[in-house]
Enzyme design. Structure first.
Site, PDB file in Angstrom:
ATOM      1  CB  SER A 284      -0.936   0.022   1.216  1.00  0.00           C
ATOM      2  OG  SER A 284      -2.211  -0.419   0.859  1.00  0.00           O
TER       3      SER A 284
ATOM      4  CE  LYS B 144      -4.639   1.581  -1.426  1.00  0.00           C
ATOM      5  NZ  LYS B 144      -3.934   0.307  -1.227  1.00  0.00           N
TER       6      LYS B 144
ATOM      7  CB  SER C 250      -5.049   1.292   2.847  1.00  0.00           C
ATOM      8  OG  SER C 250      -4.012   1.018   1.937  1.00  0.00           O
TER       9      SER C 250
ATOM     10  CE  LYS D   1      -1.854   4.007   2.454  1.00  0.00           C
ATOM     11  NZ  LYS D   1      -1.997   2.804   3.300  1.00  0.00           N
TER      12      LYS D   1
END
Length: 353
Positions: free
Chosen positions: A23, A26, A83, A186
């Site tokens: 993730s 992202k 997410s 993140k």
């Protein structure tokens, strides 16, 4: 580790090993959205149409359905908190002129221009693709550029939660509650990558940006990161602080999806702290010990078919053929004990929330 004031490197271990970003991907999707907002190509209220392809993404997801719309602001909030893979795909399609594949090519070209020379993107979410790889150094560069290039929007990454269609989605980044000075960025996890984290923290005018790949568990990853940040701040003469009290808001204080509620931080520019892979010295009461076990990983038929469902923290997944190195932060007194063998990678049919 790097002192953001002068760029002096403090620690760097295996910073250029290619890993699966999960993730963390992202972050690049959001960077591209921030650029489009800055250039006036979209606004926070621009509708993001949801295609059948986007709605069919594997969890973690908002539960979007084909034909519905959400706004750019809601999509960004879904990426930085939940997410959500369906929101990431939908946003990627919008920015890529209707094609997520085209958007992934745009992501890769922009990443290279930022100095992320060992990164290749294949989708907007981090879902499995054997060719979607990055490094700790590259992701730390991306974290730095998000802070430097978009100081007025970086605060999206410190959003504790947001409400979408009556449901509250909490931020997966525990450091926001547990580490004093942390304000983003993140998390990410898939079987083939281990637990990843890009984090930024600021104390007494000192900002550190760190990238950790391959944690054995989410908790170990977080402890590893906090111990390294403690070491970095201590080395720069910043006094230690007690862990903050958990800051989860009561229901009546829930954040709305309004940009005005997000403008809290993001004014400070930082340089990357690159930390990955092997053991590091004692830091903050912990010694990082290596618990590596090479594992040759193959893309499964399910992955090739676009329906991967391996065990994930974020719902993003990434499969390929590469050694997986896992690190763990353990109490210093226990560091002399033999490290436990890493858990064997789960099959592509196993899913976790």
């Amino acid at each position: 580790m790097v002192d953001a004031r002068n760029g002096n490197a403090l620690i760097a271990a295996n910073p250029d090993e290619r890993r699966y970003p999960a993730s963390l991907t992202k972050m690049m999707t959001v960077y591209m959205a921030f650029e489009a907002l800055r250039d006036g190509r979209i606004t926070l209220s621009t509708p993001v149409p949801v295609s059948y392809s986007a709605a069919s993404m594997a969890p973690s997801k908002l539960g979007l359905t084909p034909g519905m719309n959400l706004t750019v602001e809601e999509a960004i909030l879904a990426l930085v908190t939940k997410s959500a893979n369906d929101a990431a795909a939908a946003l990627g399609e919008l920015l890529g002129g209707g094609s997520e594949d085209r958007f992934a090519q745009m992501m890769t070209l922009r990443a290279r221009s930022l100095g992320m020379t060992r990164t290749t993107f294949r989708n907007a979410s981090g879902l499995p693709d054997i060719d979607q790889v990055s490094t700790a150094r590259d992701m730390a560069i991306l974290g730095q550029r998000l802070i430097r290039d978009f100081p007025d929007r970086y605060s999206f990454f410190s959003t504790p939660h947001f409400v979408f269609r009556g449901r509250t989605h909490w931020n997966h980044n525990r450091l926001l509650n547990e580490y004093d000075g942390a304000d983003g960025i993140k998390t990410g996890y898939v079987d083939d990558s281990g637990f990843n984290l890009v984090a930024s923290a600021q104390r007494d005018g000192v900002r550190l940006v760190a990238a950790v790949f391959g944690g054995r568990t989410g908790r170990e990853r977080d402890r590893h990161m906090m111990a390294l940040l403690d070491q970095g701040f201590a080395g720069l003469g910043v006094s230690p602080r007690d862990p903050p009290v958990a800051r989860r808001a009561m229901p009546g204080m829930m954040a709305s999806a309004s940009a005005a509620t997000l403008a809290r931080t993001g004014r400070h520019h930082g340089r990357p702290v690159v930390v990955a892979g092997r053991a590091a010295p004692k830091a903050g009461g912990y010694r990082v010990v290596e618990t590596t076990k090479p594992a040759l990983l193959r893309m499964t038929a399910a992955s090739k078919g676009g329906k991967p469902v391996p065990r994930t923290e974020q719902g993003d997944t990434s499969r390929g053929t590469a050694p997986v190195k896992r690190t763990a932060a353990v109490p210093a007194k226990a560091a002399e004990k033999p490290a436990a063998k890493p858990v064997k990678t789960a099959s592509a049919s196993r899913r976790a929330g």
